[in-house]
Design an enzyme around this catalytic site. Sequence first.
Site, PDB file in Angstrom:
ATOM      1  N   LYS A  30      94.128  23.327 -82.992  1.00 49.47           N
ATOM      2  CA  LYS A  30      93.193  22.698 -82.055  1.00 49.47           C
ATOM      3  C   LYS A  30      93.789  21.381 -81.574  1.00 49.47           C
ATOM      4  CE  LYS A  30      88.175  22.624 -82.227  1.00 49.47           C
ATOM      5  NZ  LYS A  30      87.060  22.274 -83.091  1.00 49.47           N
TER       6      LYS A  30
HETATM    7  C1  E4P Z   1      83.893  22.911 -81.791  1.00 46.70           C
HETATM    8  O1  E4P Z   1      84.958  23.426 -82.049  1.00 46.70           O
HETATM    9  C2  E4P Z   1      83.419  21.660 -82.385  1.00 46.70           C
HETATM   10  O2  E4P Z   1      83.754  21.651 -83.744  1.00 46.70           O
HETATM   11  C3  E4P Z   1      81.926  21.509 -82.333  1.00 46.70           C
HETATM   12  O3  E4P Z   1      81.310  22.589 -81.669  1.00 46.70           O
HETATM   13  C4  E4P Z   1      81.457  20.157 -81.958  1.00 46.70           C
HETATM   14  O4  E4P Z   1      80.053  20.183 -81.924  1.00 46.70           O
HETATM   15  P1  E4P Z   1      79.182  18.850 -81.913  1.00 46.70           P
HETATM   16  O5  E4P Z   1      79.062  18.380 -80.500  1.00 46.70           O
HETATM   17  O6  E4P Z   1      77.851  19.302 -82.463  1.00 46.70           O
HETATM   18  O7  E4P Z   1      79.864  17.852 -82.810  1.00 46.70           O
END
Ligand code: E4P
Length: 214
Positions: free
Chosen positions: A83
Amino acid sequence: MKFFIDTADIKQIEEVNKWFPLAGVTTNPALVAKSGEKHHNLIRSICSIVKGSVSAEVLATSSKEMVKEAQVLAGLHSQVVVKLPLIQEGLKATRELNAKNISTNLTLCFSALQALAAARAGATFVSVFVGRLDDIGLDGMEIVAQTIQIFSQYQIKTRVLVASVRHLSHVLAAAELGADLITMPPALFLKMVEHPLTDKGLIQFLKAAGRKVD
Ligand code: E4P
């Protein structure tokens, strides 16, 4: 639409995977910190539970360091997807990693044009953060719709991953739009299958069959 779980909590991953076979797991630095586990050990453990892609995020912010970190993460397990933040340096790193056949998930995407740039750099997945867009009064699902339309128009292979999901209406909208993937917090999996009429109907049937119901 396939389902990923958005957590770094091993117990929750194991629990959900018992009844809702997961296609993958997404983690991020905040979730990893919350788990209290060492990043690499955690990613290896998750890969042993779920047979699907496991997103592990880099902490570096320069493309050179991102590529180095990505190679280490990718070396942990064949299921790892690296990522990377959707910034200029992240795109540069994506191009290099693509050439090395390392899968990538471009994260923190908030516009369809960012998603298109990620796709052109060779991203495997692009994570559109719908909840955070809604939080600032925008319509997160609108960005997903635009991204899907553009990707389909140009037959782009990058998969649209709906992320930052807050409630079931995001899930329904993502499925209706034909999103490839969604990553959901653990609690939403149960909410997705619960219905008061199902519970009521079950009690009626059990009583009719002479079963004692509490
Ligand atoms: C996605 O890969 C992220 O880990 C996640 O969906 C972030 O979500 P949040 O906005 O609730 O922190």
